[in-house]
Design a protein around this motif. Structure first.
Motif, PDB file in Angstrom:
ATOM      1  N   ASP A 138       0.830  -1.206   0.000  1.00  0.00           N
ATOM      2  CA  ASP A 138       0.000   0.000   0.000  1.00  0.00           C
ATOM      3  C   ASP A 138       0.868   1.261   0.000  1.00  0.00           C
ATOM      4  O   ASP A 138       2.031   1.255   0.426  1.00  0.00           O
ATOM      5  CB  ASP A 138      -0.881   0.043   1.251  1.00  0.00           C
ATOM      6  CG  ASP A 138      -2.082  -0.879   1.188  1.00  0.00           C
ATOM      7  OD1 ASP A 138      -2.455  -1.292   0.082  1.00  0.00           O
ATOM      8  OD2 ASP A 138      -2.640  -1.185   2.268  1.00  0.00           O
ATOM      9  N   ILE A 139       0.261   2.348  -0.442  1.00  0.00           N
ATOM     10  CA  ILE A 139       0.813   3.680  -0.187  1.00  0.00           C
ATOM     11  C   ILE A 139      -0.251   4.477   0.546  1.00  0.00           C
ATOM     12  O   ILE A 139      -1.455   4.257   0.357  1.00  0.00           O
ATOM     13  CB  ILE A 139       1.254   4.406  -1.480  1.00  0.00           C
ATOM     14  CG1 ILE A 139       0.054   4.656  -2.416  1.00  0.00           C
ATOM     15  CG2 ILE A 139       2.343   3.616  -2.185  1.00  0.00           C
ATOM     16  CD1 ILE A 139       0.400   5.526  -3.622  1.00  0.00           C
ATOM     17  N   ILE A 140       0.187   5.391   1.410  1.00  0.00           N
ATOM     18  CA  ILE A 140      -0.768   6.163   2.198  1.00  0.00           C
ATOM     19  C   ILE A 140      -0.246   7.575   2.405  1.00  0.00           C
ATOM     20  O   ILE A 140       0.948   7.785   2.624  1.00  0.00           O
ATOM     21  CB  ILE A 140      -1.057   5.501   3.567  1.00  0.00           C
ATOM     22  CG1 ILE A 140      -2.089   6.318   4.360  1.00  0.00           C
ATOM     23  CG2 ILE A 140       0.218   5.287   4.359  1.00  0.00           C
ATOM     24  CD1 ILE A 140      -2.551   5.650   5.659  1.00  0.00           C
ATOM     25  N   ASN A 141      -1.157   8.529   2.315  1.00  0.00           N
ATOM     26  CA  ASN A 141      -0.860   9.919   2.666  1.00  0.00           C
ATOM     27  C   ASN A 141      -1.419  10.207   4.048  1.00  0.00           C
ATOM     28  O   ASN A 141      -2.591   9.922   4.318  1.00  0.00           O
ATOM     29  CB  ASN A 141      -1.474  10.887   1.649  1.00  0.00           C
ATOM     30  CG  ASN A 141      -1.251  12.340   2.030  1.00  0.00           C
ATOM     31  OD1 ASN A 141      -2.082  12.942   2.697  1.00  0.00           O
ATOM     32  ND2 ASN A 141      -0.127  12.887   1.616  1.00  0.00           N
ATOM     33  N   VAL A 142      -0.587  10.721   4.926  1.00  0.00           N
ATOM     34  CA  VAL A 142      -1.014  11.137   6.259  1.00  0.00           C
ATOM     35  C   VAL A 142      -0.906  12.652   6.317  1.00  0.00           C
ATOM     36  O   VAL A 142       0.187  13.216   6.212  1.00  0.00           O
ATOM     37  CB  VAL A 142      -0.161  10.481   7.361  1.00  0.00           C
ATOM     38  CG1 VAL A 142      -0.613  10.948   8.744  1.00  0.00           C
ATOM     39  CG2 VAL A 142      -0.255   8.959   7.268  1.00  0.00           C
ATOM     40  N   ASP A 143      -2.048  13.312   6.470  1.00  0.00           N
ATOM     41  CA  ASP A 143      -2.146  14.770   6.398  1.00  0.00           C
ATOM     42  C   ASP A 143      -2.465  15.311   7.785  1.00  0.00           C
ATOM     43  O   ASP A 143      -3.538  15.055   8.336  1.00  0.00           O
ATOM     44  CB  ASP A 143      -3.249  15.146   5.400  1.00  0.00           C
ATOM     45  CG  ASP A 143      -3.252  16.629   5.056  1.00  0.00           C
ATOM     46  OD1 ASP A 143      -2.637  17.419   5.786  1.00  0.00           O
ATOM     47  OD2 ASP A 143      -3.878  16.983   4.044  1.00  0.00           O
ATOM     48  N   CYS A 144      -1.516  16.057   8.341  1.00  0.00           N
ATOM     49  CA  CYS A 144      -1.610  16.525   9.725  1.00  0.00           C
ATOM     50  C   CYS A 144      -1.678  18.054   9.763  1.00  0.00           C
ATOM     51  O   CYS A 144      -0.857  18.728   9.147  1.00  0.00           O
ATOM     52  CB  CYS A 144      -0.393  16.022  10.504  1.00  0.00           C
ATOM     53  SG  CYS A 144      -0.369  16.468  12.245  1.00  0.00           S
ATOM     54  N   SER A 145      -2.644  18.576  10.488  1.00  0.00           N
ATOM     55  CA  SER A 145      -2.823  20.030  10.613  1.00  0.00           C
ATOM     56  C   SER A 145      -2.917  20.373  12.099  1.00  0.00           C
ATOM     57  O   SER A 145      -3.722  19.795  12.818  1.00  0.00           O
ATOM     58  CB  SER A 145      -4.096  20.471   9.889  1.00  0.00           C
ATOM     59  OG  SER A 145      -4.106  20.002   8.550  1.00  0.00           O
ATOM     60  N   SER A 155       0.894  19.976   7.026  1.00  0.00           N
ATOM     61  CA  SER A 155       1.785  19.230   6.134  1.00  0.00           C
ATOM     62  C   SER A 155       1.300  17.798   5.997  1.00  0.00           C
ATOM     63  O   SER A 155       0.534  17.307   6.828  1.00  0.00           O
ATOM     64  CB  SER A 155       3.232  19.250   6.644  1.00  0.00           C
ATOM     65  OG  SER A 155       3.350  18.602   7.892  1.00  0.00           O
ATOM     66  N   SER A 156       1.772  17.128   4.954  1.00  0.00           N
ATOM     67  CA  SER A 156       1.457  15.711   4.790  1.00  0.00           C
ATOM     68  C   SER A 156       2.639  14.993   4.168  1.00  0.00           C
ATOM     69  O   SER A 156       3.465  15.593   3.466  1.00  0.00           O
ATOM     70  CB  SER A 156       0.188  15.517   3.951  1.00  0.00           C
ATOM     71  OG  SER A 156       0.457  15.687   2.568  1.00  0.00           O
ATOM     72  N   ARG A 157       2.691  13.696   4.428  1.00  0.00           N
ATOM     73  CA  ARG A 157       3.755  12.866   3.870  1.00  0.00           C
ATOM     74  C   ARG A 157       3.157  11.590   3.302  1.00  0.00           C
ATOM     75  O   ARG A 157       2.122  11.112   3.761  1.00  0.00           O
ATOM     76  CB  ARG A 157       4.775  12.485   4.951  1.00  0.00           C
ATOM     77  CG  ARG A 157       5.467  13.657   5.605  1.00  0.00           C
ATOM     78  CD  ARG A 157       6.465  13.178   6.653  1.00  0.00           C
ATOM     79  NE  ARG A 157       6.876  14.266   7.531  1.00  0.00           N
ATOM     80  CZ  ARG A 157       7.626  14.107   8.614  1.00  0.00           C
ATOM     81  NH1 ARG A 157       8.047  12.887   8.955  1.00  0.00           N
ATOM     82  NH2 ARG A 157       7.955  15.146   9.367  1.00  0.00           N
ATOM     83  N   MET A 158       3.860  11.044   2.331  1.00  0.00           N
ATOM     84  CA  MET A 158       3.512   9.730   1.783  1.00  0.00           C
ATOM     85  C   MET A 158       4.354   8.666   2.473  1.00  0.00           C
ATOM     86  O   MET A 158       5.534   8.881   2.767  1.00  0.00           O
ATOM     87  CB  MET A 158       3.791   9.683   0.283  1.00  0.00           C
ATOM     88  CG  MET A 158       2.891  10.556  -0.576  1.00  0.00           C
ATOM     89  SD  MET A 158       1.131  10.116  -0.494  1.00  0.00           S
ATOM     90  CE  MET A 158       1.162   8.420  -1.091  1.00  0.00           C
ATOM     91  N   PHE A 159       3.744   7.516   2.703  1.00  0.00           N
ATOM     92  CA  PHE A 159       4.455   6.386   3.279  1.00  0.00           C
ATOM     93  C   PHE A 159       4.248   5.151   2.408  1.00  0.00           C
ATOM     94  O   PHE A 159       3.128   4.878   1.963  1.00  0.00           O
ATOM     95  CB  PHE A 159       3.959   6.099   4.698  1.00  0.00           C
ATOM     96  CG  PHE A 159       4.231   7.232   5.662  1.00  0.00           C
ATOM     97  CD1 PHE A 159       5.492   7.398   6.213  1.00  0.00           C
ATOM     98  CD2 PHE A 159       3.224   8.131   5.995  1.00  0.00           C
ATOM     99  CE1 PHE A 159       5.757   8.444   7.092  1.00  0.00           C
ATOM    100  CE2 PHE A 159       3.468   9.174   6.870  1.00  0.00           C
ATOM    101  CZ  PHE A 159       4.746   9.333   7.426  1.00  0.00           C
ATOM    102  N   LEU A 160       5.341   4.429   2.169  1.00  0.00           N
ATOM    103  CA  LEU A 160       5.293   3.158   1.463  1.00  0.00           C
ATOM    104  C   LEU A 160       5.181   2.065   2.513  1.00  0.00           C
ATOM    105  O   LEU A 160       5.989   2.003   3.446  1.00  0.00           O
ATOM    106  CB  LEU A 160       6.557   2.954   0.632  1.00  0.00           C
ATOM    107  CG  LEU A 160       6.933   4.075  -0.346  1.00  0.00           C
ATOM    108  CD1 LEU A 160       8.250   3.739  -1.043  1.00  0.00           C
ATOM    109  CD2 LEU A 160       5.834   4.291  -1.373  1.00  0.00           C
TER     110      LEU A 160
END
Length: 297
Positions: A138-145, A155-160
């Protein structure tokens, strides 16, 4: 959004400058405002004083950003196969509270969670759920405010997740590079369209498409401020970038076509229409006299 008035005509030359520096207007921002006036009179969109962050505000945003970055660092150290997106939300809730901050997304227009978690073909606004378990590949974007002392960082980051297909890894890396391409175009007295068009051209050169309906935004004093930031714009168009303008750079890029749709059940989560993967990295910057300062990543 145009200002609707000439910037420099409401203050006397010897009055204190609007920026809060304590200097007289004539020796601080008078020539700056006159330059913006000339550009606005050429038909361009220019920022109002209210959108330009003071030194005090920038320092407040930086303190919020430190916490925002630390929260994503915590997620990065624990995320992997078998983790539910609800666990990610639990981590964000815990760290946000520990830092004396507030999650900007929680309750925002009735959004029910403290972070957005968007997996694979989810473009953005994925809602954490205990039944959404991350799997190998999976890939996932985690978007934190984050809100701290009234200032907002985003900001947000992608994780493999585990081992992913080589072309998927390359896609995620390319989208990260698209942000860097855009950052190189951020210079005072240029336009947001210069940045947006550079990002779009780079993504198209890789065979990807950029989502048109959702973009970046001003951020710092409010969660979402002007300007709205497009990544399919044209050079010389959109808002003028000047020192003090603070916004996010967060192109949403699809491996397939650009078309998207919204989840009818939850009213939030956005998906690619063709089921292709989507990726997004988000940073927050403030324009400076020399270029920009990176606040979150």
């Amino acid at each position: 959004m145009g200002i609707g008035r000439r910037l420099g005509l409401q203050l006397g030359r010897n009055e204190p400058c609007w920026c809060g520096s304590g200097k007289k207007y004539k020796s601080c921002h008078l020539s700056f405002d006159e330059r913006i006036d000339r550009i606005r009179d050429q038909g361009h969109v220019v920022p109002s004083h209210e959108l330009l962050k003071t030194r005090e505000q920038i320092e407040g945003i930086k303190e919020s950003a430190k916490r925002n970055i630390a929260i994503l660092d915590y997620v990065a150290s624990r995320i992997g196969p078998g983790i539910s997106t609800q666990e990610i939300d639990d981590w964000v809730v815990m760290k946000t509270k520990e830092f004396g901050a507030v999650a900007a997304t929680l309750g925002y227009e009735d959004f029910p969670k403290s972070v957005c978690t968007s997996i694979n073909n989810q473009v953005c606004h994925g809602i954490p759920d205990s039944e959404d378990i991350l799997e190998e590949g999976d890939i996932i974007n985690v978007d934190c405010s984050t809100i701290y002392n009234g200032y907002v960082s985003d900001s947000s980051r992608m994780f493999l997740i585990g081992e992913v297909e080589p072309e998927v890894k390359q896609f995620v890396e390319d989208v990260h590079e698209a942000v860097n391409v855009g950052l190189r175009e951020i210079k005072p007295w240029r336009f947001l369209g210069d940045m947006g068009s550079a990002i779009n051209a780079f993504c198209r050169s890789k065979g990807y498409s950029v989502v048109e309906e959702i973009g970046g935004h001003g951020c710092g004093v409010e969660f979402h401020e002007e300007p709205w930031v497009s990544y399919v714009s044209k050079p010389g168009e959109e808002m003028l970038m000047v020192p003090g303008l603070c916004f996010t750079v967060e192109p949403m890029v699809n491996m397939g076509a650009r078309h998207i749709f919204e989840d009818e059940d939850n009213g939030w989560t956005i998906y690619t229409e063709d089921g292709s993967l989507s990726a997004q990295w988000e940073v927050q910057i403030v324009v400076t006299d020399e270029g920009y300062e990176l606040l979150t990543w």
